[in-house]
Scaffold this active site. Structure first.
Site, PDB file in Angstrom:
ATOM      1  N   ARG A 128      21.595 -26.029 -21.262  1.00  0.00           N
ATOM      2  CA  ARG A 128      21.547 -24.560 -21.222  1.00  0.00           C
ATOM      3  C   ARG A 128      21.788 -24.035 -22.638  1.00  0.00           C
ATOM      4  NH1 ARG A 128      26.032 -20.558 -18.522  1.00  0.00           N
ATOM      5  NH2 ARG A 128      26.783 -20.556 -20.668  1.00  0.00           N
ATOM      6  N   HIS A 185      23.385 -13.994 -16.773  1.00  0.00           N
ATOM      7  CA  HIS A 185      24.699 -13.552 -16.301  1.00  0.00           C
ATOM      8  C   HIS A 185      24.670 -12.139 -15.734  1.00  0.00           C
ATOM      9  CE1 HIS A 185      29.213 -14.136 -16.624  1.00  0.00           C
ATOM     10  NE2 HIS A 185      28.767 -15.307 -16.213  1.00  0.00           N
ATOM     11  N   GLU A 205      18.606 -18.126 -15.273  1.00  0.00           N
ATOM     12  CA  GLU A 205      19.669 -17.947 -14.277  1.00  0.00           C
ATOM     13  C   GLU A 205      20.158 -16.505 -14.180  1.00  0.00           C
ATOM     14  OE1 GLU A 205      22.990 -20.479 -15.168  1.00  0.00           O
ATOM     15  OE2 GLU A 205      24.367 -19.187 -14.054  1.00  0.00           O
TER      16      GLU A 205
END
Ligand code: KDG
Ligand code: MG
Length: 455
Positions: free
Chosen positions: A195, A265, A289
């Protein structure tokens, strides 16, 4: 550190006996549902009862809440993790004051019944505090069942479906070259998936980075703890301009083989999220994500209409039902709930089964702010389901491992657990006492105009 325990006081014992006498619990094949256990059992094992619940709050490196459930069989106990970053004491109190008294005298082998009883029996469903508490109990009960059966939990879940769980670590830095170097270090360590997060020019702190990163471990410990919450600055403009350029840089320097991931996030609105997903398409992310806040599930349609970048979502979900719309409408590719915040293995295996039916894979949340028993639970589920995708992981510092031994292991890009019965993790209560709880918060974020922004 606080260790408060609930045992079978005379009053509790009388109460439980009284309930049984009034015919509360139902009988099923020689086994009592809804409370204690009777003999003989179908497979001849003696009846088992929960005799004590210990809630241990400790800070070996950072705060953890551990649930230790003792049984009527001498030496047989289970260990679960009930850590909720920044709200540890709320979970500990829920466990000590509300949940532990309900468990004394119950049959620890009735895991599903206990899960249902705690989830629905409270009337007030779900929520991170309650579901983290339930997860702590659930993990401890699976640990007990595995130990009793002499099997690792993944065997109880159906046995191995793979040799290990493909893992990803974090790389970050204050500029593109630093991130590139961090990805290379991760690759040298065996990681096939990394990541990548970069600091935003002109903004104080950015989620997932803390200026110059010194190691992957530090990069992994994104949720920096502080006595009072730090405030970071965020603006969508610089973020949307910087992130595609980061991935252009990484692909041009590192090639196509390394799998790259990125965590937004929950910071963006729908149209910005769609723009980011679209602009990242050429760089072939493994997944992007948490683009949107968990409240805005329907907005995933907007992103899907504009992009083929694989999407992951779910670390802020608290139950199976939070996952249903995104999975059943195939709006995501990876469901990444936190097993420790959705009620444990009992909930996770249902989420995984639902996902399987809709071509969605799992990518359970695996940050440093959940304890080793949850990381172990991640791996037991990962290696026993057909639709596992990838597993986020961290290397725990020595001090954490001393207090909470038995974390899953990492080799050549994969996480694994061994054949130790149960989850394979434990707590050293004496050592835990040496590290008392320290008040700590997650950071918060604001825009430049001072208004609140999701961190
Ligand atoms: O406590 C918050 C962290 O768990 C979270 O910020 C980590 O988003 C995270 C991730 O993907 O690991
Ligand atoms: Mg995340």
């Amino acid at each position: 550190m606080a260790t408060r325990s609930h045992g079978p006081g005379r009053r509790n014992f009388l109460k439980l006996t009284g309930a049984a006498a009034l015919g509360g619990p139902l009988m099923a094949g020689g086994t009592e549902l809804g409370g204690g256990a009777t003999s003989p059992r179908p497979r001849g094992l003696p009846p088992l009862k929960i005799t004590e619940v210990r809630v241990i709050v400790t800070c070996p490196g950072r705060n953890y809440v551990v649930v230790k459930i003792l049984t009527s069989e001498p030496g047989l106990y289970g260990v679960g993790d009930a850590t909720l970053n920044g709200r540890e004491l709320a979970v500990a109190t829920a466990l000590e004051k509300h949940i532990a008294p309900l468990l004394i005298g119950r049959d620890p082998e009735q895991i599903e019944d206990t899960y249902q009883y705690l989830f629905r029996g409270s009337y007030w469903r779900s929520g991170p505090v309650q579901m983290t508490a339930v997860a702590g109990v659930d993990l401890a009960l699976w640990d007990i069942k595995g130990k009793r059966a002499g099997m690792p939990v993944y065997q109880l879940l159906g046995g191995r479906t793979r040799i290990g769980a493909l893992a990803y670590t974090h790389a970050s830095g204050s500029d593109f070259t630093e991130v590139e170097d961090a990805v290379r270090r991760a690759q040298a360590r065996g990681f096939k998936c990394v990541r990548a997060q970069v600091a935003l020019p002109g903004l104080e702190g950015t989620y997932g980075t803390s200026g110059k990163q010194k190691s992957e471990e530090q990069a992994g410990r994104v949720a920096q703890q502080a006595d009072l919450p730090a405030t970071e600055l965020f603006e969508p403009g610089p973020y949307l301009r910087t992130v595609p350029r980061l991935f252009a840089h990484l692909r041009s320097k590192l090639g196509e083989e390394v799998e790259l991931l990125h965590d937004t996030h929950e910071k963006l609105g729908p149209i910005d999220a769609a723009r980011l997903a679209k602009e990242l398409e050429p760089y072939h992310l493994f997944f992007l994500e948490d683009l949107l806040r968990p409240e805005h599930k329907e907005s995933f349609h907007v992103i899907r209409q504009h992009s083929t970048t694989p999407l992951a979502m779910g670390e802020l979900f608290n139950s199976l039902w939070d996952c249903v719309p995104l999975i059943s409408e195939q709006l995501i590719d990876y469901i990444r709930c936190d097993i420790g915040h959705i009620g444990g293995i009992s909930a996770a295996r249902k989420v995984a089964a639902l996902a399987e039916a809709f071509h969605v894979k799992t990518a359970w949340h695996g940050p440093a702010d959940i304890g080793p028993p949850t990381h172990a639970a991640n791996i037991h589920v990962d290696i026993s389901i057909p639709n596992f995708g990838v597993q986020e992981m961290v290397f725990f510092p020595e001090v954490t491992q001393e207090v909470l031994p038995g974390s899953p292991t990492f080799k050549d890009g994969y996480m694994n657990v061994d054949d130790t019965p149960g989850l394979g993790t434990d707590v050293d209560e004496e050592k835990a006492k040496k590290y008392p709880y320290q008040r700590a918060y997650l950071p918060t974020a604001r825009r430049k105009d001072g208004s609140v922004q999701d961190w």
